[in-house]
Write an enzyme that holds these catalytic residues in place. Sequence first.
Site, mmCIF file in Angstrom:
data_model
loop_
_atom_site.group_PDB
_atom_site.id
_atom_site.type_symbol
_atom_site.label_atom_id
_atom_site.label_comp_id
_atom_site.label_asym_id
_atom_site.label_seq_id
_atom_site.Cartn_x
_atom_site.Cartn_y
_atom_site.Cartn_z
ATOM 1 N N THR A 50 47.862 6.513 -5.369
ATOM 2 C CA THR A 50 46.598 5.839 -5.639
ATOM 3 C C THR A 50 46.827 4.759 -6.681
ATOM 4 O O THR A 50 47.569 4.990 -7.636
ATOM 5 C CB THR A 50 45.580 6.853 -6.198
ATOM 6 N N ARG A 98 38.808 14.277 5.363
ATOM 7 C CA ARG A 98 39.351 14.737 4.081
ATOM 8 C C ARG A 98 39.080 13.693 2.978
ATOM 9 O O ARG A 98 39.263 12.505 3.170
ATOM 10 C CB ARG A 98 40.853 14.968 4.209
ATOM 11 N N GLY A 107 39.906 12.984 -1.241
ATOM 12 C CA GLY A 107 40.728 13.425 -2.370
ATOM 13 C C GLY A 107 39.986 13.330 -3.685
ATOM 14 O O GLY A 107 38.753 13.241 -3.732
ATOM 15 N N ASP A 108 40.748 13.320 -4.766
ATOM 16 C CA ASP A 108 40.162 13.283 -6.114
ATOM 17 C C ASP A 108 39.724 11.879 -6.545
ATOM 18 O O ASP A 108 38.899 11.735 -7.455
ATOM 19 C CB ASP A 108 41.197 13.779 -7.129
ATOM 20 N N THR A 113 46.773 10.423 -10.353
ATOM 21 C CA THR A 113 47.343 10.193 -9.024
ATOM 22 C C THR A 113 48.228 11.381 -8.690
ATOM 23 O O THR A 113 48.793 12.014 -9.585
ATOM 24 C CB THR A 113 48.109 8.844 -8.957
ATOM 25 N N GLY A 149 45.408 15.314 -4.637
ATOM 26 C CA GLY A 149 44.013 15.387 -5.072
ATOM 27 C C GLY A 149 43.460 16.797 -5.110
ATOM 28 O O GLY A 149 42.652 17.149 -5.976
HETATM 29 C C1 SD4 Z 1 44.534 11.829 -2.976
HETATM 30 N N1 SD4 Z 1 45.128 11.479 -5.272
HETATM 31 O O1 SD4 Z 1 43.888 11.359 -2.055
HETATM 32 C C2 SD4 Z 1 45.148 10.881 -3.957
HETATM 33 C C3 SD4 Z 1 46.498 10.491 -3.496
HETATM 34 C C4 SD4 Z 1 47.447 10.039 -4.562
HETATM 35 O O2 SD4 Z 1 49.621 9.891 -5.367
HETATM 36 O O3 SD4 Z 1 47.122 9.583 -5.595
HETATM 37 N N2 SD4 Z 1 48.708 10.215 -4.403
HETATM 38 O O4 SD4 Z 1 44.736 13.035 -3.110
#
Ligand code: SD4
Length: 305
Positions: free
Chosen positions: A148, A176, A178-179, A199, A202
């Site tokens: 991210t 889906r 994520g965070d 990052t 998530g």
């Molecule tokens: C997620 N946190 O969608 C993000 C992906 C990410 O390094 O940051 N990956 O879960």
Amino acid sequence: MLAMISTWRMSWEGLRQGMALLREGCGAGDAVTRAIQCVEDDPAYTSVGYGGLPDRSGRVTMDAAYMDGETLRLGAVMAVESVRNPILLARALCGRETNCVLAGRGAEQFAIARGLPLRDMLTERARRRWLEALDTEKTAAPYAGHDTVCVIGLDGAGRMVVGTSTSGLFMKEPGRVGDSPVSGSGFYCDARYGAAAATGLGEDVMRGCLSYEVVSRMRHGATAQQACEEALRDFVGHKREMGEEDGSISLIALSPTGQPGAATTLPVFPFAWGHGDSCALYAARRTPEGIRVAETTGEEMAGEP
Ligand code: SD4
């Protein structure tokens, strides 16, 4: 003190452009938005915006967020498709008293109503990767090919903003999220104490509400660096007690005086920090003794995302 901090090597060019805007007197919001747009528009990065890798059904769906640390107002979009710059959409939602977090079709309709540019986000290269993955099933692991872009900015008036943007996990299940668009998990910003962003996987970051945890520690007196290290150490410690692996989590933070923080469970996590007239790439490293952070060079970082 003008300052910015951002995740991964891919954010380097955007951070430099954002810092240039701050030096011209622009606000933190414009600097953060510019930095993230740079990454979203570049098809070379396969985990953010145009060129992002798709879900199992072949669709590129994106999450993004924007938070203003002065007002604590935020905007976020989840699982949005065909919007060229999800960060612009998240920013457009920030400030609304209601309906500031939108998902899927409704988020796209809001983008259209606001006249934000649309685009087919699936590049030929990403489509081929998806077809290969369908064929071999070998890249279907839940953690593969994702990062991210998270950016925190502090302007000359002391305003702080954080933004995030991602296409999430490659081959994720349709729907889906994520965070990255979840307040307190993928990002948090309170200009009185500082800001943080995450990052990594998530699903793990959300278990620990890690960005809020970092800012909360800064509120109680920790430096940005201490807050990142302590929050990550506590969370990973608990995972170990439960018999789990450390996983893949990296955190960044910025204090209201522009001091940086970073911590990671990875062997190396590149990030960029700009302050005043200077900008540099750094690497946080997990070492047997704990977490080490050092300035580094583009060449050293070659091959890192
Ligand atoms: C997620 N946190 O969608 C993000 C992906 C990410 O390094 O940051 N990956 O879960």
